[in-house]
Scaffold this motif. Structure first.
Motif, PDB file in Angstrom:
ATOM      1  N   ALA A 206       0.955  -1.452   0.084  1.00 34.61           N
ATOM      2  CA  ALA A 206      -0.024   0.262   0.245  1.00 34.61           C
ATOM      3  C   ALA A 206       0.730   1.349   0.279  1.00 34.61           C
ATOM      4  CB  ALA A 206      -1.070   0.068   1.655  1.00 34.61           C
ATOM      5  N   ALA A 207       2.064   1.241   0.248  1.00 36.02           N
ATOM      6  CA  ALA A 207       2.501   2.517   0.564  1.00 36.02           C
ATOM      7  C   ALA A 207       3.635   2.715  -0.930  1.00 36.02           C
ATOM      8  CB  ALA A 207       3.865   2.744   1.385  1.00 36.02           C
ATOM      9  N   SER A 208       3.606   1.703  -1.171  1.00 35.25           N
ATOM     10  CA  SER A 208       4.124   2.408  -3.344  1.00 35.25           C
ATOM     11  C   SER A 208       3.486   2.222  -3.727  1.00 35.25           C
ATOM     12  CB  SER A 208       5.525   1.070  -3.340  1.00 35.25           C
ATOM     13  OG  SER A 208       4.705  -0.242  -3.376  1.00 35.25           O
ATOM     14  N   ILE A 209       1.998   2.282  -3.655  1.00 41.87           N
ATOM     15  CA  ILE A 209       1.040   2.491  -4.590  1.00 41.87           C
ATOM     16  C   ILE A 209       0.653   4.001  -5.286  1.00 41.87           C
ATOM     17  CG2 ILE A 209      -1.106   3.035  -5.253  1.00 41.87           C
ATOM     18  CD1 ILE A 209      -1.941   0.677  -2.833  1.00 41.87           C
ATOM     19  N   TRP A 210       1.017   5.168  -4.764  1.00 40.36           N
ATOM     20  CA  TRP A 210       1.271   6.398  -5.754  1.00 40.36           C
ATOM     21  C   TRP A 210       3.219   6.668  -6.082  1.00 40.36           C
ATOM     22  CZ3 TRP A 210      -2.177   9.565  -7.553  1.00 40.36           C
ATOM     23  CH2 TRP A 210      -3.471   9.210  -6.443  1.00 40.36           C
ATOM     24  N   PRO A 211       3.922   6.434  -5.756  1.00 42.53           N
ATOM     25  CA  PRO A 211       5.008   6.295  -6.288  1.00 42.53           C
ATOM     26  C   PRO A 211       4.763   5.597  -7.897  1.00 42.53           C
ATOM     27  CG  PRO A 211       5.440   6.333  -3.773  1.00 42.53           C
ATOM     28  CD  PRO A 211       4.049   5.858  -4.525  1.00 42.53           C
ATOM     29  N   ILE A 212       4.032   4.529  -7.553  1.00 43.45           N
ATOM     30  CA  ILE A 212       3.903   3.542  -9.188  1.00 43.45           C
ATOM     31  C   ILE A 212       3.191   4.383  -9.874  1.00 43.45           C
ATOM     32  CG2 ILE A 212       3.280   1.049  -9.861  1.00 43.45           C
ATOM     33  CD1 ILE A 212       3.995  -0.218  -7.357  1.00 43.45           C
ATOM     34  N   ARG A 213       2.136   4.599  -8.851  1.00 39.24           N
ATOM     35  CA  ARG A 213       1.232   5.483 -10.388  1.00 39.24           C
ATOM     36  C   ARG A 213       2.010   6.586 -11.225  1.00 39.24           C
ATOM     37  NH1 ARG A 213      -3.219   5.943  -7.103  1.00 39.24           N
ATOM     38  NH2 ARG A 213      -4.599   3.789  -7.902  1.00 39.24           N
ATOM     39  N   VAL A 214       2.662   7.170  -9.909  1.00 39.52           N
ATOM     40  CA  VAL A 214       2.717   8.421 -10.777  1.00 39.52           C
ATOM     41  C   VAL A 214       4.691   7.819 -12.039  1.00 39.52           C
ATOM     42  CG1 VAL A 214       4.500  10.570 -10.401  1.00 39.52           C
ATOM     43  CG2 VAL A 214       2.218  10.155  -8.650  1.00 39.52           C
ATOM     44  N   LEU A 215       4.983   7.011 -11.461  1.00 39.78           N
ATOM     45  CA  LEU A 215       5.866   6.294 -12.679  1.00 39.78           C
ATOM     46  C   LEU A 215       4.865   6.519 -14.144  1.00 39.78           C
ATOM     47  CD1 LEU A 215       8.719   5.406 -13.295  1.00 39.78           C
ATOM     48  CD2 LEU A 215       7.926   2.956 -12.581  1.00 39.78           C
ATOM     49  N   PHE A 216       3.564   5.439 -13.528  1.00 36.65           N
ATOM     50  CA  PHE A 216       3.107   4.949 -15.111  1.00 36.65           C
ATOM     51  C   PHE A 216       2.570   5.998 -15.752  1.00 36.65           C
ATOM     52  CE2 PHE A 216       3.101   1.030 -13.290  1.00 36.65           C
ATOM     53  CZ  PHE A 216       3.158   0.107 -14.243  1.00 36.65           C
ATOM     54  N   VAL A 217       2.153   7.382 -15.314  1.00 34.64           N
ATOM     55  CA  VAL A 217       1.718   8.233 -15.592  1.00 34.64           C
ATOM     56  C   VAL A 217       2.764   8.995 -16.873  1.00 34.64           C
ATOM     57  CG1 VAL A 217       0.724  11.257 -15.660  1.00 34.64           C
ATOM     58  CG2 VAL A 217      -0.431   8.512 -13.560  1.00 34.64           C
ATOM     59  N   ALA A 218       4.089   9.261 -15.903  1.00 32.08           N
ATOM     60  CA  ALA A 218       5.368   9.748 -16.226  1.00 32.08           C
ATOM     61  C   ALA A 218       5.736   9.191 -17.743  1.00 32.08           C
ATOM     62  CB  ALA A 218       6.262   9.706 -15.280  1.00 32.08           C
ATOM     63  N   LEU A 219       5.312   8.070 -17.912  1.00 32.56           N
ATOM     64  CA  LEU A 219       5.665   7.430 -19.232  1.00 32.56           C
ATOM     65  C   LEU A 219       4.387   7.692 -19.922  1.00 32.56           C
ATOM     66  CD1 LEU A 219       6.660   3.555 -17.181  1.00 32.56           C
ATOM     67  CD2 LEU A 219       8.535   4.920 -18.772  1.00 32.56           C
ATOM     68  N   ALA A 220       3.530   7.779 -19.824  1.00 32.11           N
ATOM     69  CA  ALA A 220       2.390   7.795 -20.668  1.00 32.11           C
ATOM     70  C   ALA A 220       2.292   9.146 -21.124  1.00 32.11           C
ATOM     71  CB  ALA A 220       0.538   7.823 -19.835  1.00 32.11           C
ATOM     72  N   LEU A 221       2.709  10.020 -20.534  1.00 33.77           N
ATOM     73  CA  LEU A 221       3.352  11.775 -21.217  1.00 33.77           C
ATOM     74  C   LEU A 221       4.448  11.657 -21.655  1.00 33.77           C
ATOM     75  CD1 LEU A 221       1.925  13.362 -18.239  1.00 33.77           C
ATOM     76  CD2 LEU A 221       0.962  12.907 -19.629  1.00 33.77           C
ATOM     77  N   ALA A 222       5.566  10.477 -21.180  1.00 38.57           N
ATOM     78  CA  ALA A 222       6.732  10.623 -21.713  1.00 38.57           C
ATOM     79  C   ALA A 222       7.024   9.846 -23.528  1.00 38.57           C
ATOM     80  CB  ALA A 222       7.843  10.167 -21.161  1.00 38.57           C
ATOM     81  N   ALA A 223       5.519   9.326 -23.366  1.00 37.33           N
ATOM     82  CA  ALA A 223       5.230   8.750 -24.580  1.00 37.33           C
ATOM     83  C   ALA A 223       5.040   9.845 -25.799  1.00 37.33           C
ATOM     84  CB  ALA A 223       4.284   7.226 -24.962  1.00 37.33           C
ATOM     85  N   TYR A 224       4.322  11.618 -25.523  1.00 42.99           N
ATOM     86  CA  TYR A 224       3.615  12.353 -26.509  1.00 42.99           C
ATOM     87  C   TYR A 224       5.396  12.583 -27.718  1.00 42.99           C
ATOM     88  CZ  TYR A 224       1.777  16.330 -28.899  1.00 42.99           C
ATOM     89  OH  TYR A 224       1.274  17.401 -28.886  1.00 42.99           O
TER      90      TYR A 224
END
Length: 393
Positions: A197-215
């Motif tokens: 549970a403690a690492s959910i938000w860092p993981i979510r931010v990482l995936f969002v960053a990957l999605a935006l980096a694709a642009y």
């Protein structure tokens, strides 16, 4: 050459779309996400996206202006311009009212098209538009149909085929989600994800960053290799860039399932699926790019390129879905069972007595008997289900 025709949608019909169409889409999303039947969930969410897109097209339209040499659709967030030197037309007639679809070159060129829904026009504007179609169909030889055998059209259709092939893989990916979500719903009363549970938000931010980096990578792939002197190599590079663009755009959508499995939140799955869909549409092949690449565009017929807004739309989607996640209860977007107590009454599933998989996924639920397993679970798929022999949860 100076004559033009301007038509607009009726205001009261646009208000009707706003008052009925948008609430309908929201209801479809709510019904799908709360159904716990995952094939139905995916179908409802995708259909609601279609309704949202249709409503957006109607509400965004301010007016259409038809010139002898171009067609301009003006919206609140920019305009779409297509030339008429190679105009393809499709007609759709329902209840005696005709809608017109104008394409540049070929009806497969969906990114360079203008749709005029006749049911939202006044009778006078429908008559004027029909007059335009009959008398000022295109500049030059009005009766000459556009050729789909040109080099640009042939290479453009190959690029479209690459995008469509990757789209088929995305459909299979959705089926994988349906099957795996069903499996999880039959093994955990509430699936809270594999990550702590403690690492959910860092993981979510990482995936969002990957999605935006694709642009920016997609923008790089969209650059035409005009500096390449060899014709065959220029074509090959263009096709390779189209395939890589399709893989990048759909790859963003494919990130959704791993993120959902880590966090246990279905909204993360649909968040990246929608962002990938926006990228897919925005970087879909355009015939004018291939005409420019192969240097076959007629002189003096260039039009402003359709702007790409997938980054802005993606940020809006990410923000709105994040707000939806905050507004709901923690378990609203979890993969869960439909739990009942010993008397068959529906109860809330609860994993609080188990701490497996970091998020507390276990096999007990609130309202069951003393051993925590005597309640009833509904839904299933194959060997995992009893009352349903199809995809569900």
């Amino acid at each position: 050459m100076n004559k033009k025709l301007t038509v607009t949608y009726r205001l009261w019909k646009k208000l009707l779309v706003f008052c009925l169409g948008l609430p309908l889409a929201l209801v479809l999303v709510w019904v799908g996400l709360s159904s716990n039947f995952y094939l139905l969930e995916v179908s409802f969410v995708l259909f609601s996206v279609y309704v949202f897109r249709w409503c957006g097209q109607i509400l965004n339209t301010r007016w259409f202006t038809f010139y002898p040499d171009k067609i301009v659709k003006r919206g609140w967030f920019g305009e779409t311009v297509i030339p008429t030197h190679s105009l393809a037309l499709k007609q759709n007639k329902q209840d005696g009212i005709e809608s017109l679809y104008f394409f540049h070159g070929t009806d497969k060129n969906s990114r360079e098209s203008v749709t005029v829904d006749g049911s939202y026009l006044s009778e006078e504007h429908r008559l004027w538009l029909d007059s335009y179609r009959r008398n000022i169909y295109r500049i030059g030889d009005f009766m000459r149909a556009p050729s789909s055998n040109s080099a640009a059209c042939v290479e453009f259709e190959k690029a479209v085929a690459s995008f469509r092939f990757i789209t088929i893989l995305t459909i299979l990916y959705l089926l994988v989600y349906v099957v795996y979500a069903t499996y999880l719903s039959w093994h955990y009363p509430v699936f809270n994800g594999y990550a702590p549970a403690a690492s959910i938000w860092p993981i979510r931010v990482l995936f969002v960053a990957l999605a935006l980096a694709a642009y920016p990578l997609l923008r790089l792939q969209a650059r035409l290799p005009l500096a390449e002197r060899n014709y065959n190599q220029r074509v090959q590079r263009g096709q390779s860039q189209a395939l890589r663009s399709a893989l990048l755009a759909n790859g963003v959508a494919w990130l959704g399932l791993p993120l959902c499995l880590l966090t246990g939140n279905k909204l993360d799955f649909y968040m990246l699926l929608l962002v990938g869909g926006v990228y897919h549409r925005d970087f879909y092949p355009r015939l004018s790019d291939w005409e420019q690449l192969l240097q076959v565009a007629p002189e003096g017929q260039s039009v402003p390129p359709i702007p790409r807004r997938s980054l802005q739309v993606s940020l809006a989607l990410l923000g709105s879905l994040s707000l939806a996640g905050y507004a709901g209860q923690p378990g609203d977007f979890k993969i869960r069972q439909d739990c009942t107590d010993a008397n068959g009454n529906p109860v809330e599933c609860d994993n609080s007595h188990s701490g497996s998989h970091g998020g507390g996924s276990g096999s007990s639920y609130r309202g069951g008997s003393d051993d925590g397993h005597s309640g009833t679970r509904r839904g299933g798929f194959g060997s995992f289900g009893g009352s349903h022999g199809f995809f569900g949860g």
